[in-house]
Design an enzyme around this catalytic site. Structure first.
Site, mmCIF file in Angstrom:
data_model
loop_
_atom_site.group_PDB
_atom_site.id
_atom_site.type_symbol
_atom_site.label_atom_id
_atom_site.label_comp_id
_atom_site.label_asym_id
_atom_site.label_seq_id
_atom_site.Cartn_x
_atom_site.Cartn_y
_atom_site.Cartn_z
ATOM 1 N N ASP A 1 -8.251 -8.344 -3.406
ATOM 2 C CA ASP A 1 -7.714 -6.992 -3.582
ATOM 3 C C ASP A 1 -7.117 -6.914 -4.986
ATOM 4 O O ASP A 1 -5.894 -6.869 -5.148
ATOM 5 C CB ASP A 1 -6.661 -6.717 -2.503
ATOM 6 C CG ASP A 1 -6.112 -5.297 -2.577
ATOM 7 O OD1 ASP A 1 -6.682 -4.452 -3.303
ATOM 8 O OD2 ASP A 1 -5.083 -5.030 -1.912
ATOM 9 N N CYS B 1 -9.633 -0.680 -5.972
ATOM 10 C CA CYS B 1 -8.918 0.588 -6.133
ATOM 11 C C CYS B 1 -9.475 1.429 -7.269
ATOM 12 O O CYS B 1 -8.863 2.426 -7.658
ATOM 13 C CB CYS B 1 -7.417 0.356 -6.316
ATOM 14 S SG CYS B 1 -6.994 -0.727 -7.687
ATOM 15 N N GLU C 1 -1.376 -15.230 -5.594
ATOM 16 C CA GLU C 1 -0.724 -14.012 -6.087
ATOM 17 C C GLU C 1 0.121 -14.369 -7.312
ATOM 18 O O GLU C 1 0.888 -15.329 -7.283
ATOM 19 C CB GLU C 1 0.162 -13.402 -4.992
ATOM 20 C CG GLU C 1 1.065 -12.288 -5.432
ATOM 21 C CD GLU C 1 0.322 -11.134 -6.080
ATOM 22 O OE1 GLU C 1 0.726 -10.728 -7.188
ATOM 23 O OE2 GLU C 1 -0.672 -10.660 -5.479
ATOM 24 N N GLN D 1 0.838 -1.197 0.000
ATOM 25 C CA GLN D 1 0.000 0.000 0.000
ATOM 26 C C GLN D 1 0.875 1.250 0.000
ATOM 27 O O GLN D 1 1.805 1.374 0.801
ATOM 28 C CB GLN D 1 -0.906 0.005 1.231
ATOM 29 C CG GLN D 1 -1.935 -1.111 1.259
ATOM 30 C CD GLN D 1 -3.009 -0.955 0.202
ATOM 31 O OE1 GLN D 1 -3.302 0.159 -0.245
ATOM 32 N NE2 GLN D 1 -3.606 -2.060 -0.202
#
Length: 439
Positions: free
Chosen positions: A366, A393, A320, A264
């Site tokens: 995310d 986002c 990921e 972040q």
């Protein structure tokens, strides 16, 4: 004879406009002679003069404010020197922070209604500052610059490849100083990172210019693919300052990450999201004592750590695609004792996952700016037993993803915004949804 329709082209024209509400992407809407004008640098209610810089010849064009004739009470002096010089960094630094959060909340609500077909309560979604940290400058702990022919690091002029060398106020001053002192030469992309131990890291690589943007907007998926291709062509980062790994800490957990691994950007965002995820996990309906949890687009496992804080017996799979981030999971979490990192694209993971562990109780995702997509969300809607926590986002992609779940009978429990990029139009959102099978 075929009728010939002449396209409008207002490029270069100066228009007098009454500015309306904010639009997705950071511009404000105005109208002139029946056409929509997306107005950069305006604020709702203002009377402005703006010069048209981009006109695709359709029902809209884009213009930049050159003079404010009637000023909004929300207008402040632009406090970012780079933005004042025309850079695209702090595009809302002319708006008072509280008002900017209200505008962001209106955008989140509008996108939820228009794209997600969701009706949030009120005309705006609440937007909060990360962990109560309301700083407007110096909040970035990771930032990038480019160097032009003179070798001076700067940021891009808005909607241009040109470089503005006036300083941007987002980065922590320690990073900015180290990057300027590095002297990496012309034609470089420069990465500056401030670790939670106070170490400053600077790396650089060959600058690969993006393709010239056409008048038609590319889809997010195409843009993301081309960005990855440019990154691949640029090659590996060359470290010139600081250790080779970056220390990150949130609560009792600590990570050691490669310099280019995702984290972040806002210094307080990671802790803020961890608190939100902990609360959402602890309140998940019908969650068993040893829940199966998927942390999708999970990076180095920040949200998995939050899950284990409140459900220590959880069986967590972290998915990921980035090897650098996935490889760092073991620096903070005890891999093998309930934590399984998987280096793969989420779509590939879903295709090959079946059996009991293929029906998780809870999912956290995310995704990058383009969102998870309809296919991933449709798959998850039919699998997850209790709750999905979605950190998005981009308001448009978040609304689309959440809308898939709502259409499938899921209940939207919480929708909020996080002002993780002060002085910019970028706002992140967090949505919590409960499965129709939860109980």
């Amino acid at each position: 004879m075929m009728a010939h329709t002449q396209k409008n082209d207002w490029t270069g024209r100066v228009l007098r406009l009454r500015v309306e509400g904010p639009a997705q992407g950071g511009e404000f809407v105005a109208r002139h002679c029946g056409r929509v004008v997306f107005c950069r640098g305006g604020i709702t209610g203002e009377l402005v003069e703006a010069v048209v810089g981009d006109d695709p010849g359709r029902a809209f064009c884009r213009a930049t404010v050159t003079d404010v004739l009637e000023r909004s009470p929300s207008r402040i002096d632009t406090y970012c020197p780079a933005a004042a010089a025309g850079a695209g960094c702090c595009d809302w630094s002319h708006i008072a922070p509280g008002a900017a959060r209200e505008f962001s909340g209106r955008i989140l609500a509008e996108q939820a209604r228009r794209i997600g077909r969701i009706d949030p309560a009120g005309d705006r979604v609440p937007v909060e500052v990360p962990a109560g940290d309301d700083a407007s400058t110096g909040w970035r702990t990771t930032a990038r610059w480019v160097t032009g022919p003179d070798g001076v690091p700067g940021v891009r002029l808005a909607r241009s490849h040109s470089v503005v060398t006036e300083p941007c106020v987002q980065a922590d001053p320690r990073i900015t100083g180290a990057v300027r002192a590095a002297g990496v030469g012309p034609g470089r992309e420069v990465l500056g990172v401030l670790g939670d131990d106070g170490e400053v890291h600077v790396a650089h690589r060959r600058l690969v210019e993006p393709a010239v943007r056409g008048r038609d907007r590319r889809s997010r998926q195409v843009a993301a693919t081309r960005a990855r291709a440019r990154s691949s062509r640029a090659g590996a980062w060359e470290l010139v300052a600081g250790p080779s790994t970056v220390v990150r800490r949130v609560g009792e957990h600590g990570w050691r990450l490669p310099v280019d691994a995702f984290w972040q950007a806002h210094r307080s965002a990671a802790a803020h999201y961890v608190d939100l995820v902990r609360a959402a996990v602890s309140e998940a309906p019908g969650l068993p004592g040893e829940p199966v949890v998927w942390d999708l687009y999970g990076g180095a496992g920040l949200f998995s750590a939050a899950v284990l804080d409140v459900a220590p017996r959880a069986r967590v799979t972290i998915v990921e695609a980035s090897r650098s981030s996935s490889g760092a999971v073991g620096t903070a979490l005890d891999v093998g004792s309930g934590v399984v990192p998987v280096c793969a694209r989420v779509e590939s993971f879903l295709e090959r996952t079946d059996g009991a562990d293929g029906r998780p109780d809870l999912v956290i995702l995310d995704p990058p700016r383009g969102g998870a997509g309809i296919g991933v969300m449709t798959d998850l809607a039919g699998r997850v037993g209790s709750r999905i926590i979605h950190v998005g986002c981009d308001p448009a992609s978040l609304a689309r993803d959440v809308g898939v779940l709502v259409d499938a009978g899921w209940t939207l429990v919480d929708l909020r915004g996080v002002a993780a990029f002060p002085a910019t139009h970028h706002v992140e959102g967090l949505a919590v949804l409960d499965s129709p099978r939860a109980g």
